[in-house]
Design a protein around this motif. Sequence first.
Motif, PDB file in Angstrom:
ATOM      1  N   PHE A 176       0.790  -1.133  -0.185  1.00 37.70           N
ATOM      2  CA  PHE A 176       0.056  -0.231   0.227  1.00 37.70           C
ATOM      3  C   PHE A 176       0.744   1.478   0.290  1.00 37.70           C
ATOM      4  N   PHE A 177       2.038   1.056   0.720  1.00 36.77           N
ATOM      5  CA  PHE A 177       2.840   2.676   1.294  1.00 36.77           C
ATOM      6  C   PHE A 177       3.752   2.596  -0.459  1.00 36.77           C
ATOM      7  N   MET A 178       4.272   2.065  -1.203  1.00 35.88           N
ATOM      8  CA  MET A 178       4.997   1.359  -2.141  1.00 35.88           C
ATOM      9  C   MET A 178       3.915   1.919  -3.207  1.00 35.88           C
ATOM     10  N   ASP A 227       4.135   7.793   7.487  1.00 32.37           N
ATOM     11  CA  ASP A 227       3.688   6.977   5.724  1.00 32.37           C
ATOM     12  C   ASP A 227       2.532   7.342   5.195  1.00 32.37           C
ATOM     13  N   ILE A 228       1.786   7.796   5.664  1.00 33.26           N
ATOM     14  CA  ILE A 228       0.567   8.077   4.728  1.00 33.26           C
ATOM     15  C   ILE A 228       0.807   9.774   5.182  1.00 33.26           C
ATOM     16  N   THR A 229       1.334  10.308   6.418  1.00 36.83           N
ATOM     17  CA  THR A 229       1.465  11.577   6.246  1.00 36.83           C
ATOM     18  C   THR A 229       1.632  11.721   4.528  1.00 36.83           C
ATOM     19  N   VAL A 245      12.441  10.093  -5.585  1.00 37.34           N
ATOM     20  CA  VAL A 245      12.595   9.380  -4.335  1.00 37.34           C
ATOM     21  C   VAL A 245      12.478   8.461  -3.915  1.00 37.34           C
ATOM     22  N   MET A 246      11.427   9.846  -3.061  1.00 35.10           N
ATOM     23  CA  MET A 246      10.410   8.464  -1.923  1.00 35.10           C
ATOM     24  C   MET A 246       9.843   7.524  -2.707  1.00 35.10           C
ATOM     25  N   GLY A 281       9.851  12.952   9.008  1.00 33.98           N
ATOM     26  CA  GLY A 281       9.035  11.483   8.653  1.00 33.98           C
ATOM     27  C   GLY A 281      10.204  10.678   8.888  1.00 33.98           C
ATOM     28  N   LEU A 282      10.604  11.012   7.086  1.00 32.72           N
ATOM     29  CA  LEU A 282      12.346   9.641   7.262  1.00 32.72           C
ATOM     30  C   LEU A 282      13.261   9.286   9.135  1.00 32.72           C
ATOM     31  N   SER A 283      13.307  10.890   9.651  1.00 31.21           N
ATOM     32  CA  SER A 283      13.951  10.551  10.371  1.00 31.21           C
ATOM     33  C   SER A 283      13.105  10.306  11.644  1.00 31.21           C
ATOM     34  N   ILE A 284      12.068   9.909  11.676  1.00 35.51           N
ATOM     35  CA  ILE A 284      11.477   9.845  13.362  1.00 35.51           C
ATOM     36  C   ILE A 284      11.486   8.315  13.035  1.00 35.51           C
TER      37      ILE A 284
END
Length: 177
Positions: free
Chosen positions: A15-17, A141-143, A47-48, A103-106
């Motif tokens: 789903f996230f992909m 991830d949704i955010t 990139v994401m 978000g990636l840092s958290i």
Amino acid sequence: MFLQDLFGLFSLSAFFMWGFLMAFFFNVFIYTIGLKKGTTLLFSSFVMMCSYTLSDYFFTWLSIKNSLYLQFALYDIATIFALICVYKIVKKTTPSFLYLVLGLSINTIFFLLMYIDGNVLENNKHWWFWEVFIYTVNLIDITMIVALIVDRDILGLHKLKNAIRTLLNPSANSKMP
């Protein structure tokens, strides 16, 4: 583990992909029709999309024994580095850039804490942190997906950042007569 039981481990990953893939396609469309000519959002979403595709469970090429969380932390660190490289090249950012890096840092911190909990401390009993981990990482991830699509300060992080900057250095924002 309600989310994992409801959707399964692989379907959430897919789903996230898919979400980052759709955010990238949306930004390609917006760029193509000329609504936004800035390439930062386009490159950030690329990139994401690449990061989440490469780090998906089915494409885990970097295999470190029993350390899936460490792998995800390394992928997130590499993604942050790639986003910063895009920023250095393009010299512009978008409202979503802060959401992606934060978000990636958290997520990285949570992945490292889960790695320490499971592999270093060898904890195998379910406790509250595991639930916090699952919901926090998935919500972030949704955010990030939503931030890439709407490209707005949806949670007020930029206002918070500016308010903190003003509190820490009030003379920088005062106008000289």
